[in-house]
Design a protein around this motif. Sequence first.
Motif, PDB file in Angstrom:
ATOM      1  N   ASN A  23       0.781  -1.240   0.000  1.00 28.21           N
ATOM      2  CA  ASN A  23       0.000   0.000   0.000  1.00 28.21           C
ATOM      3  C   ASN A  23       0.801   1.272   0.000  1.00 28.21           C
ATOM      4  O   ASN A  23       0.268   2.347   0.208  1.00 28.21           O
ATOM      5  CB  ASN A  23      -0.996   0.043   1.160  1.00 28.21           C
ATOM      6  CG  ASN A  23      -2.333  -0.508   0.705  1.00 28.21           C
ATOM      7  OD1 ASN A  23      -2.662  -0.423  -0.475  1.00 28.21           O
ATOM      8  ND2 ASN A  23      -3.083  -1.089   1.624  1.00 28.21           N
ATOM      9  N   HIS A  24       2.092   1.167  -0.225  1.00 23.71           N
ATOM     10  CA  HIS A  24       2.816   2.421  -0.382  1.00 23.71           C
ATOM     11  C   HIS A  24       2.834   2.768  -1.862  1.00 23.71           C
ATOM     12  O   HIS A  24       2.852   1.893  -2.716  1.00 23.71           O
ATOM     13  CB  HIS A  24       4.178   2.351   0.328  1.00 23.71           C
ATOM     14  CG  HIS A  24       5.391   2.323  -0.535  1.00 23.71           C
ATOM     15  ND1 HIS A  24       6.032   1.158  -0.899  1.00 23.71           N
ATOM     16  CD2 HIS A  24       6.118   3.334  -1.077  1.00 23.71           C
ATOM     17  CE1 HIS A  24       7.087   1.455  -1.623  1.00 23.71           C
ATOM     18  NE2 HIS A  24       7.180   2.756  -1.763  1.00 23.71           N
ATOM     19  N   SER A  25       2.692   4.048  -2.149  1.00 23.69           N
ATOM     20  CA  SER A  25       2.763   4.461  -3.549  1.00 23.69           C
ATOM     21  C   SER A  25       3.975   5.348  -3.718  1.00 23.69           C
ATOM     22  O   SER A  25       4.367   6.049  -2.785  1.00 23.69           O
ATOM     23  CB  SER A  25       1.550   5.265  -3.995  1.00 23.69           C
ATOM     24  OG  SER A  25       0.513   5.141  -3.111  1.00 23.69           O
ATOM     25  N   LEU A  95      14.319   1.433  -7.366  1.00 26.62           N
ATOM     26  CA  LEU A  95      14.327   2.796  -7.902  1.00 26.62           C
ATOM     27  C   LEU A  95      13.434   3.728  -7.081  1.00 26.62           C
ATOM     28  O   LEU A  95      13.384   4.922  -7.324  1.00 26.62           O
ATOM     29  CB  LEU A  95      13.856   2.803  -9.357  1.00 26.62           C
ATOM     30  CG  LEU A  95      14.709   2.001 -10.343  1.00 26.62           C
ATOM     31  CD1 LEU A  95      14.067   2.012 -11.719  1.00 26.62           C
ATOM     32  CD2 LEU A  95      16.123   2.539 -10.408  1.00 26.62           C
ATOM     33  N   CYS A  96      12.739   3.143  -6.113  1.00 29.15           N
ATOM     34  CA  CYS A  96      11.870   3.944  -5.253  1.00 29.15           C
ATOM     35  C   CYS A  96      12.716   4.852  -4.375  1.00 29.15           C
ATOM     36  O   CYS A  96      13.677   4.406  -3.761  1.00 29.15           O
ATOM     37  CB  CYS A  96      11.023   3.001  -4.399  1.00 29.15           C
ATOM     38  SG  CYS A  96      10.449   3.694  -2.871  1.00 29.15           S
ATOM     39  N   ASN A  97      12.358   6.122  -4.353  1.00 29.53           N
ATOM     40  CA  ASN A  97      13.150   7.100  -3.603  1.00 29.53           C
ATOM     41  C   ASN A  97      12.536   7.450  -2.261  1.00 29.53           C
ATOM     42  O   ASN A  97      13.131   8.150  -1.466  1.00 29.53           O
ATOM     43  CB  ASN A  97      13.266   8.416  -4.409  1.00 29.53           C
ATOM     44  CG  ASN A  97      14.003   8.193  -5.706  1.00 29.53           C
ATOM     45  OD1 ASN A  97      15.126   7.723  -5.722  1.00 29.53           O
ATOM     46  ND2 ASN A  97      13.354   8.530  -6.800  1.00 29.53           N
ATOM     47  N   CYS A  98      11.337   6.989  -2.009  1.00 32.61           N
ATOM     48  CA  CYS A  98      10.591   7.603  -0.909  1.00 32.61           C
ATOM     49  C   CYS A  98      10.975   7.102   0.478  1.00 32.61           C
ATOM     50  O   CYS A  98      10.653   7.735   1.462  1.00 32.61           O
ATOM     51  CB  CYS A  98       9.098   7.486  -1.133  1.00 32.61           C
ATOM     52  SG  CYS A  98       8.482   5.858  -1.392  1.00 32.61           S
ATOM     53  N   GLU A  99      11.649   5.948   0.563  1.00 34.42           N
ATOM     54  CA  GLU A  99      11.915   5.431   1.911  1.00 34.42           C
ATOM     55  C   GLU A  99      13.348   5.635   2.376  1.00 34.42           C
ATOM     56  O   GLU A  99      13.733   5.189   3.441  1.00 34.42           O
ATOM     57  CB  GLU A  99      11.581   3.943   1.967  1.00 34.42           C
ATOM     58  CG  GLU A  99      10.088   3.726   1.987  1.00 34.42           C
ATOM     59  CD  GLU A  99       9.719   2.271   1.740  1.00 34.42           C
ATOM     60  OE1 GLU A  99      10.551   1.405   2.008  1.00 34.42           O
ATOM     61  OE2 GLU A  99       8.602   2.043   1.277  1.00 34.42           O
TER      62      GLU A  99
HETATM   63 ZN   LIG Z   1       8.369   4.103  -2.753  1.00 31.61          ZN
END
Ligand SMILES: [Zn+2]
Length: 100
Positions: A23-25, A95-99
């Motif tokens: 559920n993380h976007s 490639l996710c930058n959010c965490e």
């Molecule tokens: Zn992310």
Amino acid sequence: MVNKIINFEILNESILSVTWSDNHSCYLILEDIRNACPCATCKAAHKGFKKKIKLQNNLSYQLVSVEEVGNYALKFKWEDGHETGIYSYESLLKLCNCEK
Ligand SMILES: [Zn+2]
Ligand SMILES: [Zn+2]
């Protein structure tokens, strides 16, 4: 359990929005995606270089379409005609930058 992409949307000319099964976007940058292309041709081009090479052609970063492959990967088609890169969910999660 492996995190899966349950939804994705091309947000604009530089961002792909994806939603994961936890559920993380997040927003993935198309340039990052193309630079990480896992196909044999691109890997060979990157061989010997630690840093990823910037492609010369701007069309290379323009996304035409995204397609699901099986239940484990996405396939991207780019404006320069390149479409052999199949990105596993795992590789896209990197490639996710959010965490970070
Ligand atoms: Zn992310
Ligand atoms: Zn490639």
